[in-house]
Motif scaffolding. Structure first.
Motif, mmCIF file in Angstrom:
data_model
loop_
_atom_site.group_PDB
_atom_site.id
_atom_site.type_symbol
_atom_site.label_atom_id
_atom_site.label_comp_id
_atom_site.label_asym_id
_atom_site.label_seq_id
_atom_site.Cartn_x
_atom_site.Cartn_y
_atom_site.Cartn_z
ATOM 1 N N VAL A 180 40.913 33.520 43.249
ATOM 2 C CA VAL A 180 40.541 34.408 42.138
ATOM 3 C C VAL A 180 41.733 35.279 41.743
ATOM 4 O O VAL A 180 41.994 35.490 40.556
ATOM 5 C CB VAL A 180 39.315 35.272 42.514
ATOM 6 N N LEU A 236 36.644 38.915 36.574
ATOM 7 C CA LEU A 236 36.210 37.680 37.222
ATOM 8 C C LEU A 236 35.188 37.947 38.323
ATOM 9 O O LEU A 236 34.180 37.242 38.432
ATOM 10 C CB LEU A 236 37.412 36.929 37.798
ATOM 11 N N MET A 237 35.437 38.962 39.140
ATOM 12 C CA MET A 237 34.505 39.271 40.228
ATOM 13 C C MET A 237 33.164 39.765 39.684
ATOM 14 O O MET A 237 32.110 39.422 40.224
ATOM 15 C CB MET A 237 35.118 40.308 41.177
ATOM 16 N N MET A 270 41.029 40.414 37.550
ATOM 17 C CA MET A 270 40.315 40.151 38.799
ATOM 18 C C MET A 270 38.976 40.882 38.804
ATOM 19 O O MET A 270 37.971 40.333 39.250
ATOM 20 C CB MET A 270 41.156 40.565 39.995
#
Length: 108
Positions: A49, A89-90, A86
């Motif tokens: 990721v 995305l998380m 990030m």
């Protein structure tokens, strides 16, 4: 930046690295390879990721009012962009996992 903030940030980085290392080493020391395997898979997923976030972050410098232009570097912009990507995305993965769990409950 005041000295005490810099020291606190340094200690934070050191403790995060120690926690990550101990999370990998601790299961190996006690020969519990099943748990170590799960930890390594989780860490590998986070690294993937992170790499995806890094690849999608830009590094073009643009003018921001109120900040000295010499403090804004392409590396800084790339780092901030990686952190933001990030986080996105998380959050997206967390949202998708919540939807998956709720849909899976409907079919039980």
């Amino acid at each position: 930046m005041p000295i005490h903030i810099g020291t606190a940030l340094t200690w934070t980085y050191v403790l995060i690295v120690l926690a990550a290392i101990s999370a990998v080493i601790f299961p190996l020391v006690f020969f519990n390879f099943k748990k170590a395997k799960g930890t390594l898979i989780g860490l590998a997923g986070l690294v993937v990721v992170l790499l995806i976030a890094y690849l999608f972050s830009g590094s073009e410098v643009f003018g921001i009012t109120g900040i000295e232009p010499e403090k804004i570097t392409p590396g800084l912009i790339k780092t901030v962009g990686t952190g933001l990507n990030m986080m996105y995305l998380m959050m997206g993965l967390a949202f998708l996992s919540i939807i998956y769990v709720e849909i899976a409950k409907m079919f039980k």
